[in-house]
Design an enzyme around this catalytic site. Sequence first.
Site, PDB file in Angstrom:
ATOM      1  N   ASP A  44       0.852  -1.187   0.000  1.00 19.38           N
ATOM      2  CA  ASP A  44       0.000   0.000   0.000  1.00 19.38           C
ATOM      3  C   ASP A  44       0.886   1.235   0.000  1.00 19.38           C
ATOM      4  O   ASP A  44       2.093   1.139   0.215  1.00 19.38           O
ATOM      5  CB  ASP A  44      -1.017  -0.008   1.143  1.00 19.38           C
ATOM      6  CG  ASP A  44      -0.397   0.084   2.527  1.00 19.38           C
ATOM      7  OD1 ASP A  44       0.807  -0.214   2.664  1.00 19.38           O
ATOM      8  OD2 ASP A  44      -1.120   0.445   3.463  1.00 19.38           O
TER       9      ASP A  44
ATOM     10  N   HIS B  89      11.612  -9.085   0.618  1.00 16.44           N
ATOM     11  CA  HIS B  89      11.221  -7.689   0.432  1.00 16.44           C
ATOM     12  C   HIS B  89      12.429  -6.783   0.675  1.00 16.44           C
ATOM     13  O   HIS B  89      13.314  -7.115   1.465  1.00 16.44           O
ATOM     14  CB  HIS B  89      10.101  -7.363   1.432  1.00 16.44           C
ATOM     15  CG  HIS B  89       9.396  -6.078   1.170  1.00 16.44           C
ATOM     16  ND1 HIS B  89       9.872  -4.866   1.642  1.00 16.44           N
ATOM     17  CD2 HIS B  89       8.252  -5.800   0.505  1.00 16.44           C
ATOM     18  CE1 HIS B  89       9.047  -3.912   1.272  1.00 16.44           C
ATOM     19  NE2 HIS B  89       8.062  -4.441   0.569  1.00 16.44           N
TER      20      HIS B  89
END
Length: 231
Positions: free
Chosen positions: A76, A198
């Site tokens: 997001d 990540h």
Amino acid sequence: MKKIYSFFPEYMDVRIEQSWKQHLAAEWDKDYFARLTSWVRSEYASTQVFPPAGRIFAALDTTPFDDVKVVILGQDPYHDIGQANGLCFSVAPGVAMPPSLVNIFKEVSTDTGAPTPADGDLTRWARQGVLLLNSILTVRAHAAASHRDKGWEQFTDAVIRSLATEREGLVFMLWGSYAARKGAFIDRQRHLVLESAHPSPLSAYRGFFGNHHFSRANAYLEAQGKKGIVW
């Protein structure tokens, strides 16, 4: 580029490139999308939400459907003031680079030899065919994942599905378990799917650094006769 249909009021100046309007046409009439846009309108009217409303669909508006070569999936938008610009991991010129973006540029430099850029605006990637797509396209200020499970995930699943089924020879970069789950359905025979940890400081040293995704993406594109990305 024309304004997007009629789900958002004029003052929000929400835009989306024409080819995406066509490829995602089935989504506009679905109940979840009507509920989502109604809720997002109310959020922008009542509290501070990022990115600026005119940048909600910036990833799609900057990279037309037929121009996509690479897809990078985020989760997001950044939720602090002045950071989110509608492209995942990207910030506007003059804004301090968040740690994940710093780590992305470190890997780009190690992998390809490219110098670290002066700013964190990834529009230059987007204009070369890198779709910088967050799974959730809006967020309340200072509240990470506050717009989760409102319908954005279904919409961005449709974006990924349209590319995965209607195009061939794309590169999908899936960083972290969230992105890996979201892209699990992509046909690995049809596209190059690159997975790693990540780039967050919490995980970058567990497999993001040294993943060579940027050089591997260019090698794959060039093998098809396509121009690689200037990372």
